[in-house]
Scaffold this motif. Structure first.
Motif, mmCIF file in Angstrom:
data_model
loop_
_atom_site.group_PDB
_atom_site.id
_atom_site.type_symbol
_atom_site.label_atom_id
_atom_site.label_comp_id
_atom_site.label_asym_id
_atom_site.label_seq_id
_atom_site.Cartn_x
_atom_site.Cartn_y
_atom_site.Cartn_z
ATOM 1 N N ARG A 114 0.829 -1.225 0.000
ATOM 2 C CA ARG A 114 0.000 0.000 0.000
ATOM 3 C C ARG A 114 0.857 1.267 0.000
ATOM 4 O O ARG A 114 0.322 2.387 0.085
ATOM 5 N N GLY A 115 2.188 1.099 -0.103
ATOM 6 C CA GLY A 115 3.084 2.247 -0.218
ATOM 7 C C GLY A 115 3.469 2.878 1.097
ATOM 8 O O GLY A 115 4.086 3.947 1.111
ATOM 9 N N ASP A 116 3.182 2.252 2.245
ATOM 10 C CA ASP A 116 3.580 2.777 3.550
ATOM 11 C C ASP A 116 4.960 2.219 3.885
ATOM 12 O O ASP A 116 5.119 1.271 4.659
ATOM 13 N N PHE A 117 5.985 2.838 3.290
ATOM 14 C CA PHE A 117 7.323 2.259 3.376
ATOM 15 C C PHE A 117 7.948 2.401 4.752
ATOM 16 O O PHE A 117 8.785 1.579 5.150
ATOM 17 N N ALA A 118 7.558 3.400 5.511
ATOM 18 C CA ALA A 118 8.091 3.539 6.870
ATOM 19 C C ALA A 118 7.624 2.371 7.737
ATOM 20 O O ALA A 118 8.415 1.752 8.465
ATOM 21 N N ALA A 119 6.301 2.068 7.670
ATOM 22 C CA ALA A 119 5.784 0.938 8.440
ATOM 23 C C ALA A 119 6.388 -0.369 7.935
ATOM 24 O O ALA A 119 6.749 -1.257 8.732
ATOM 25 N N ALA A 120 6.506 -0.471 6.608
ATOM 26 C CA ALA A 120 7.067 -1.700 6.042
ATOM 27 C C ALA A 120 8.490 -1.924 6.544
ATOM 28 O O ALA A 120 8.856 -3.030 6.954
ATOM 29 N N ALA A 121 9.307 -0.859 6.532
ATOM 30 C CA ALA A 121 10.693 -0.994 6.981
ATOM 31 C C ALA A 121 10.759 -1.436 8.437
ATOM 32 O O ALA A 121 11.590 -2.261 8.821
ATOM 33 N N GLY A 122 9.859 -0.907 9.278
ATOM 34 C CA GLY A 122 9.852 -1.290 10.691
ATOM 35 C C GLY A 122 9.518 -2.759 10.872
ATOM 36 O O GLY A 122 10.185 -3.478 11.642
ATOM 37 N N HIS A 123 8.492 -3.231 10.179
ATOM 38 C CA HIS A 123 8.119 -4.644 10.283
ATOM 39 C C HIS A 123 9.231 -5.555 9.743
ATOM 40 O O HIS A 123 9.573 -6.578 10.370
ATOM 41 N N PHE A 124 9.786 -5.202 8.586
ATOM 42 C CA PHE A 124 10.848 -6.017 8.016
ATOM 43 C C PHE A 124 12.084 -6.030 8.917
ATOM 44 O O PHE A 124 12.783 -7.037 9.026
ATOM 45 N N GLU A 125 12.373 -4.906 9.553
ATOM 46 C CA GLU A 125 13.512 -4.825 10.481
ATOM 47 C C GLU A 125 13.330 -5.810 11.630
ATOM 48 O O GLU A 125 14.256 -6.539 11.995
ATOM 49 N N ARG A 126 12.116 -5.827 12.206
ATOM 50 C CA ARG A 126 11.864 -6.750 13.310
ATOM 51 C C ARG A 126 11.907 -8.205 12.823
ATOM 52 O O ARG A 126 12.383 -9.092 13.534
ATOM 53 N N ALA A 127 11.412 -8.435 11.631
ATOM 54 C CA ALA A 127 11.451 -9.798 11.078
ATOM 55 C C ALA A 127 12.893 -10.253 10.859
ATOM 56 O O ALA A 127 13.268 -11.385 11.206
ATOM 57 N N ALA A 128 13.730 -9.394 10.292
ATOM 58 C CA ALA A 128 15.126 -9.749 10.017
ATOM 59 C C ALA A 128 15.898 -10.017 11.301
ATOM 60 O O ALA A 128 16.800 -10.867 11.338
ATOM 61 N N GLY A 129 15.546 -9.306 12.377
ATOM 62 C CA GLY A 129 16.262 -9.470 13.638
ATOM 63 C C GLY A 129 16.079 -10.832 14.270
ATOM 64 O O GLY A 129 16.820 -11.194 15.202
ATOM 65 N N LEU A 130 15.104 -11.598 13.819
ATOM 66 C CA LEU A 130 14.854 -12.927 14.385
ATOM 67 C C LEU A 130 15.777 -13.995 13.792
ATOM 68 O O LEU A 130 15.876 -15.100 14.335
ATOM 69 N N TRP A 131 16.434 -13.679 12.702
ATOM 70 C CA TRP A 131 17.268 -14.672 12.031
ATOM 71 C C TRP A 131 18.648 -14.754 12.680
ATOM 72 O O TRP A 131 19.287 -13.740 12.938
ATOM 73 N N ARG A 132 19.105 -16.005 12.922
ATOM 74 C CA ARG A 132 20.415 -16.236 13.541
ATOM 75 C C ARG A 132 21.339 -17.048 12.625
ATOM 76 O O ARG A 132 22.404 -17.486 13.042
ATOM 77 N N GLY A 133 20.939 -17.266 11.401
ATOM 78 C CA GLY A 133 21.707 -18.079 10.461
ATOM 79 C C GLY A 133 20.769 -18.888 9.593
ATOM 80 O O GLY A 133 19.577 -18.587 9.481
ATOM 81 N N ARG A 134 21.290 -19.937 9.001
ATOM 82 C CA ARG A 134 20.468 -20.777 8.139
ATOM 83 C C ARG A 134 19.450 -21.527 8.995
ATOM 84 O O ARG A 134 19.800 -22.073 10.045
ATOM 85 N N PRO A 135 18.189 -21.600 8.567
ATOM 86 C CA PRO A 135 17.184 -22.280 9.393
ATOM 87 C C PRO A 135 17.534 -23.748 9.625
ATOM 88 O O PRO A 135 17.990 -24.443 8.719
ATOM 89 N N LEU A 136 17.355 -24.174 10.892
ATOM 90 C CA LEU A 136 17.587 -25.557 11.306
ATOM 91 C C LEU A 136 18.996 -26.035 11.000
ATOM 92 O O LEU A 136 19.237 -27.205 10.700
ATOM 93 N N ALA A 137 19.946 -25.107 11.095
ATOM 94 C CA ALA A 137 21.339 -25.469 10.844
ATOM 95 C C ALA A 137 21.778 -26.537 11.843
ATOM 96 O O ALA A 137 21.398 -26.527 13.007
#
Length: 912
Positions: A114-137
């Motif tokens: 919907r073009g709300d890039f500020a909100a999108a960046a915030g959600h994507f930032e929180r999503a990216a922070g959950l990653w610690r490497g390859r899944p189920l490494a």
């Protein structure tokens, strides 16, 4: 509690990390978490844990579930319940990192669309922070978990790309550059990541770096896939060159011509091309045509598929749409591409806007089939891992053709017509060599060119690499190249020095194997023979023959092994070199010891069946406890084993001597004496005994050296090289006397006497047999006693003392019948036939020869069979049955010729 899947599997409870258990138990927990709050069936769990689940996995699954329940119980949690057909793991909101990620990524996607890039960046930032490497490494996932890992990686990358786009739109492109470079280090072939990086660099005012990024992207694509960058990546490159500001959003345009380029170096494969053209004709007015091309790494499956695809399109067939995807089924570093990701890409290429692409796999597949309905479409699915990976990628109607390539047979794919692709025949391999080299050197040296093709094993990629090396060195002759390829241990390096291209190709198949199969593959590289069965493979890996056969069949399905005869497996030469190089030092010596000792005891097991009366004169080198020796039923099976393993047994004798096991080397040669004597394999006999001789000397084993000299004497006597034979027996006698081996002296004297008989030195022969007889009786060897009595009887017959001869022969018959010694009995019956023939009693002679012949055939003793046939022919001639006599002589000559026995010429002369 907290459960983490986006990296190594972790469980946390009140700041503590409870022990989850071993890898398979951890895989069960991961599979349950992926279906949190839903019932996970037994079949699903089995495919999450095992590459090929056991026949009845329920009990194993129950064991792992019980272990997980103990873990939960220890921390006061009751999360795991049994349900009909499976198990249900309860996870509360916010406890599973994957659930939180998908929620944040989903909110980010909604805001982005919907073009709300500020909100999108915030959600994507929180999503990216959950990653610690390859899944189920760290797990060894089965196909279910591998597919889920691929899906998660794709979702992560899509979120990362949109996160970067949002930051570009917010005027912060430089903050995205570092994250994108990290992801590209892991996923250098994902074009959309390169597009996003180039856009970020462009919007940050770093145009030169953006152009460098394009060059690097193109290098990866061309080098690793042999394809040029796609339309979107090329367009962004052109926009940057033109100084235009490209829109950061992904273009939603149709791009339906996706076939990789054909190559001018394609040669041969005429039969395969005819088959594929024929298969392109639909058998049914309603069914899609599917052709599955499978073969080993580097055999040219993709080249063949691309070539035939271009041929079909050029004739107007399937000219509307051509889609291509590398399914990455055998990538050494990355998981196979999920069907959902392929469908997303195909739908975008077919003009479906991103916001209109469904999330569910079945919905995407339905939309994909709808878009191709009634269209002349060709879909090329390259490097498929499994049938499941491609099922949802198949169009629905007869107007489409699907070409699939894989290193595995996809026999479980309903409706698919399989085409196995083998290495090139020599003529086509030489033609490919000439095409790539491009000058007249190959035509000028046809023999050397054929040798290069042979050293490359007809493998197209190996031939191409060799040709390119020759092309880059105009001063080399083809013979120069062949000489450099001659050493098998370094052949992979010689084909592509500095690039490791072939090594990398085989590594993809190797790393796709489960650990146990990787180990089996490595250890098989140590096998010294040209082929092998499950028995020696089991010895190498310290497992059962049944388990070994399952692993060999898997390696065969993966095209890492070949099979020319049922139950026997072999390597392609280059794959063997690769496997041997993977063998680890700490496992090599023990595995080789097991293998070589297994062959020693297997050979003795077979010998004991067809020559049961021969006394074992030395204790064999001990067999490791984990080795299982085969058992044989009857002479025919035992001798058939020897024949099938003959070249390998010779190689084992040589390898044992070189590998620090000289005791195994000389003992195996001694064990094989009975077989060599029956089947007259003189070249192998003498070669193995010469190696064994050196082995005994390296040990200072004087008695063993005497035993081997005796065996050599018998071989040279059979070859009618009597002077050499007598010298061998004299050496043997001195060594055996020195060692105090009276039994060994008895056998040596008996064999020396046979040589003297053939030379006509009958008095010396009789003396040897008398001494041998006394020693056999002293040492209690009834078989030796019977043979020496027969030999004495034959010597007296030749001395024209028939009464003394008959007396000794009757004694021999008594001993042999009491001892059930059919091996000795055939000789004594033959000698009695000779006495009757000499006396003109041709009916009695014929009966004795026929009795002896029946036993020789029963024992599989080809040489004695031939000699009894020749003797029988003499008796038949004397009775006037000349036609029957001629037939017997012809049969005898055929056998003796096959054995290479010099006596064949004597019998042939009597044929006239």
């Amino acid at each position: 509690m907290e459960f983490r899947l986006l990296g190594p599997l972790e469980v946390e409870h009140e700041g503590e990390t409870p022990a989850v258990g071993g890898r398979r138990q951890r895989s069960v927990l991961a599979a349950l978490l992926l279906r949190a709050n839903s019932v996970a069936g037994i079949g699903y769990l089995a495919e999450a844990v095992w590459e090929k689940p056991p026949v009845a996995p329920e009990s194993n699954i129950r064991t792992y579930v019980a272990g997980l329940r103990r873990m939960f119980g220890a921390i006061g949690e009751d999360r795991l319940a049994t349900r009909s057909g499976g198990y249900l793991l309860t996870v509360h909101r916010g406890e599973l990192d994957l659930e939180v990620f998908e929620e944040q990524a989903g909110l980010g996607n909604q805001a982005w669309q919907r073009g709300d890039f500020a909100a999108a960046a915030g959600h994507f930032e929180r999503a990216a922070g959950l990653w610690r490497g390859r899944p189920l490494a760290g797990l060894s996932p089965g196909p279910v978990l591998r597919a889920e890992i691929a899906r998660l990686e794709d979702v992560r990358l899509t979120a990362a790309e949109r996160h970067a786009h949002a930051r570009i739109e917010l005027g912060r492109p430089e903050t995205a550059v570092g994250d994108l470079r990290v992801l590209l280090a892991e996923h250098p072939l994902r074009e959309q990541l390169w597009v996003t990086l180039m856009l970020a660099l462009q919007h940050a005012g770093r145009q030169v770096e953006a152009l460098d990024a394009f060059s690097l992207a193109r290098q990866h694509l061309v080098t690793e896939l042999g394809v040029e960058p796609g339309a979107r990546l090329r367009q962004v490159h052109q926009d940057i060159l033109a100084g235009e500001s490209a829109p950061p959003a992904q273009a939603e345009t149709g791009a339906w011509r996706q076939l990789p380029m054909d190559i001018g170096e394609f040669v041969g494969r005429e039969a395969e091309l005819r088959t594929l053209h024929a298969l392109a004709e639909p058998d049914s007015p309603t069914a899609v045509v599917i052709s599955a091309i499978h073969g080993m790494a580097g055999v040219g499956k993709t080249r063949l598929a691309v070539h035939v695809a271009h041929q079909l399109v050029s004739t107007g067939r399937f000219d509307e749409i051509q889609l291509w995807a590398d399914l990455r089924g055998f990538d050494a570093e990355r998981p196979p591409v999920a069907s959902t990701a392929v469908l997303e890409n195909f739908l975008r290429l077919l003009g479906v806007a991103g916001q209109h692409i469904p999330q569910e796999l079945e919905s995407r597949a339905a939309l994909y089939r709808s878009r191709l309905a009634g269209r002349r479409a060709l879909v090329l699915l390259d490097n498929a891992a499994t049938e499941d990976q491609v099922r949802h990628l198949l169009p629905g109607g007869p107007s489409s053709l699907v070409l699939i390539t894989s290193r595995r047979s996809l026999s479980g794919l309903a409706g698919a017509r399989e085409l196995p692709v083998d290495v090139l025949p020599q003529q086509e391999a030489v033609a490919l060599l000439a095409r790539v080299v491009g000058d007249d050197r190959v035509a000028a040296e046809p023999r050397a060119a054929a040798r290069v093709a042979e050293l490359c094993g007809g493998l197209p990629i190996a031939v191409s690499l060799a040709a390119r090396r020759l092309r880059m060195r105009p001063t080399w002759t083809v013979e120069d190249l062949a000489t450099r390829l001659q050493g098998t241990d370094r052949r992979l390096d010689q084909l592509a020095p500095g690039t490791h291209e072939l090594d990398a190709l085989f590594t993809m198949s190797y790393r796709a194997l489960p650990p146990a199969h990787q180990r089996m593959f490595r250890l098989l590289g140590l096998h010294p023979g040209s082929d092998f069965t499950a028995g020696p493979a089991a010895a190498l890996a310290a497992t059962t023959p049944e388990e070994a056969e399952l692993q060999l069949e898997t390696l065969l399905d993966e095209h890492l092994l070949e099979q020319t005869t049922a139950g026997r497996y072999r390597f392609h030469d280059l794959v063997r070199t690769f496997a041997r190089a993977r063998a680890r030092n700490h496992e090599t010596r023990r595995a080789l010891h097991r293998l070589l000792t297994w062959y020693l005891h297997a050979a003795e097991s077979a010998r004991g069946v067809f020559d049961p009366r021969r006394v074992r004169i030395v204790p064999l080198h001990p067999l490791p406890a984990e080795c299982i020796v085969p058992r044989f039923v009857g002479h025919e099976e035992a001798l058939a084993w020897y024949e099938s393993e003959r070249t390998t047994l010779r190689a084992v004798v040589e390898t044992a001597a070189e590998a620090g096991l000289p005791e195994v080397s000389w003992q195996l040669a001694w064990v094989m004496l009975s077989f060599y004597y029956r089947r007259s394999h003189w070249d192998d006999w003498i070669a193995t005994f010469r190696v064994a001789l050196a082995a005994t000397r390296s040990l200072g084993e004087r008695r063993g050296e005497g035993i081997i000299w005796r065996g050599l004497g018998v071989a040279y006597s059979d070859l009618r090289q009597f002077a050499t034979a007598i010298e061998c027996h004299h050496r043997a006698q001195a060594l055996l006397a020195e060692a105090g081996d009276r039994h060994g002296q008895a056998w040596n004297l008996n064999n020396l006497g046979v040589a003297y008989v053939d030379l006509g030195r009958l008095a010396k022969a009789a003396g040897c047999f008398h001494r041998a007889l006394a020693l056999f009786r002293e040492t209690g060897d009834r078989q030796g006693e019977g043979l020496s009595l027969n030999n004495l009887g034959d010597t007296y017959r030749r001395l024209d003392e028939p009464a003394r001869a008959a007396g000794r022969l009757e004694q021999a018959l008594t001993v042999q019948r009491e001892n059930d010694d059919r091996t000795g009995l055939q000789f004594t019956l033959g000698t009695l036939g000779d006495i009757h023939h000499d006396a003109g009693r041709h009916d009695q002679a014929r009966r004795r020869y026929e009795e002896a012949l029946a036993i020789s055939r029963e024992l599989g003793d080809q040489r004695t069979t031939a000699r009894m046939l020749a003797n029988l022919a003499q008796a038949l001639d004397a009775q006037g049955h000349h036609g029957q006599a001629r037939a017997r002589r012809q049969e005898a000559v055929a056998i003796l010729d096959e054995l290479g026995d010099p006596h064949a010429d004597v019998v042939r002369e009597r044929l006239g």
